[in-house]
Design an enzyme around this catalytic site. Structure first.
Site, PDB file in Angstrom:
ATOM      1  N   ASP A   1       0.864  -1.433   0.059  1.00 35.43           N
ATOM      2  CA  ASP A   1       0.312  -0.102  -0.043  1.00 35.43           C
ATOM      3  C   ASP A   1       0.789   1.392   0.114  1.00 35.43           C
ATOM      4  O   ASP A   1       2.048   1.312   0.084  1.00 35.43           O
ATOM      5  CB  ASP A   1      -0.912  -0.095   1.225  1.00 35.43           C
TER       6      ASP A   1
ATOM      7  N   ASP B   1       0.609   3.639   2.265  1.00 37.92           N
ATOM      8  CA  ASP B   1       0.400   4.154   3.603  1.00 37.92           C
ATOM      9  C   ASP B   1      -1.028   5.166   3.429  1.00 37.92           C
ATOM     10  O   ASP B   1      -1.888   4.694   3.050  1.00 37.92           O
ATOM     11  CB  ASP B   1       1.630   4.978   4.252  1.00 37.92           C
TER      12      ASP B   1
HETATM   13  N1  LIG Z   1       1.115   1.252   5.816  1.00 40.90           N
HETATM   14  C1  LIG Z   1       1.749   0.282   6.617  1.00 40.90           C
HETATM   15  N2  LIG Z   1       2.181   0.887   8.002  1.00 40.90           N
HETATM   16  C2  LIG Z   1       2.519  -0.115   8.746  1.00 40.90           C
HETATM   17  N3  LIG Z   1       2.554  -1.245   8.681  1.00 40.90           N
HETATM   18  C3  LIG Z   1       2.346  -1.909   7.466  1.00 40.90           C
HETATM   19  N4  LIG Z   1       2.206  -2.957   6.960  1.00 40.90           N
HETATM   20  C4  LIG Z   1       1.785  -2.940   5.671  1.00 40.90           C
HETATM   21  N5  LIG Z   1       1.372  -1.830   5.463  1.00 40.90           N
HETATM   22  C5  LIG Z   1       1.829  -0.931   6.337  1.00 40.90           C
END
Ligand SMILES: Nc1ncnc2[nH]cnc12
Ligand SMILES: CSC[C@H]1O[C@H](OP(=O)(O)O)[C@H](O)[C@@H]1O
Length: 290
Positions: free
Chosen positions: A212, A214
């Protein structure tokens, strides 16, 4: 029980390795309690490895609840010299896209509720941690990603992994702060593992699977577990391919890592002044030096 030099820690989405053969499950007790789950010993394409599901096979442990010391101690007890970690991460850079793979070479610690050392109770040691990842192992992981010819996956060799406490994901202000620091990816688990592995003289490197953007990215929805899981499912087969290739290369090359002698100049306390109970507790880690 088979001796095994190569350990694999599977994170979110990688709870087992389908390609493992001649599988044996072992529950290892340690002075730091039980690991996240039984360790799974087995052969990956003919090479003996040990696999551990970081959050347990049913994903029952929060990042904060992970028994990091027990996990690393149990691997050391089985003879592990190299750990490959597979981890889900969010991207902090535009060019690092979901489904890409990153092999980080630096960490920033933003955790606050975790014990990150085996030492104390009468023994003081300060390991060198300027380069927290084994460069030889990291190269093997990067080369294995390239050699696996994965469609639509770009490899980013190097980069900084921010390790946050969780379990909630970051705020936008935090996410943008980490971006302003030049960090590459964010996760919740790898910093303690890397530190404890170094204290246990085990080489450590991570294959980070980007799931992703975030929450900072204006054109993408903020990270959700649904998003992470969907991308991990798309990536789980790729992850196992890369690990199989990395294990093959590692068993052939068996590089000597600076991690393998990390305690040589790190222990400040004379061992004859260390309480016997502490020496016994750390026996698996200290045995070369006592
Ligand atoms: N955006 C994110 N922040 C923290 N841990 C994660 N693991 C997968 N995506 C994450
Ligand atoms: C399921 S999203 C958050 C979760 O995923 C990552 O886990 P791991 O590093 O074990 O793959 C992240 O660190 C969080 O624990």
């Amino acid at each position: 029980m088979a001796e095994t030099k190569i350990g694999i820690i599977g994170g979110s989405g990688l709870y087992k390795m389908d390609a493992l053969k001649e599988v044996e499950e072992v529950q290892i007790d340690t002075p730091f309690g039980l690991p996240s789950d039984a360790l799974i010993l087995g052969k990956l394409d003919g090479t003996q490895v040990t696999f551990l599901a970081r959050h347990g096979r049913n994903h029952t442990l929060l990042p904060t609840e992970l028994p990091f010391r027990a996990n690393i101690y149990a691997m050391k007890k089985l003879g592990v010299d190299y750990i490959i970690s597979a981890s889900a991460v969010g991207s902090l850079k535009e060019e690092v896209k979901p489904l890409d793979m990153v092999v980080p070479d630096q960490f920033i610690d933003r955790t606050r509720n975790r014990v990150s050392t085996f030492f104390g109770e009468g023994i003081v040691a300060h390991i060198t941690f300027g380069d927290p990842v084994c460069q030889h192992l990291a190269k093997i992981v990067s080369d294995s990603i390239t050699a696996s010819n994965l469609a639509d996956v770009t490899l980013h060799s190097g980069g900084t992994y921010v390790c946050m406490e969780g379990p909630a994901f970051s705020t936008k202000a935090e996410s943008n702060l980490y971006r302003s620091w030049g960090a590459t990816v964010i996760g919740m688990t790898n910093l303690q593992e890397a530190k404890l592995a170094r204290e246990a003289e085990i080489a450590y490197a991570t294959m980070a699977l980007v799931t992703d953007y975030d929450c900072w990215h204006p054109d993408h929805d903020s990270v959700t577990v649904e998003m992470v899981v969907a991308n991990l499912q798309r990536n789980a087969v790729n992850a196992q391919k890369v690990i199989t290739e990395a294990v093959r290369r590692l068993s052939e090359e068996a590089p000597i890592s600076e991690a393998h002698s990390a305690l040589k100049y790190a222990i400040l306390t004379s061992l004859d002044k260390v309480p016997d109970a502490t020496k016994q507790k750390l026996e698996v880690i200290l045995k070369k030096y006592v």
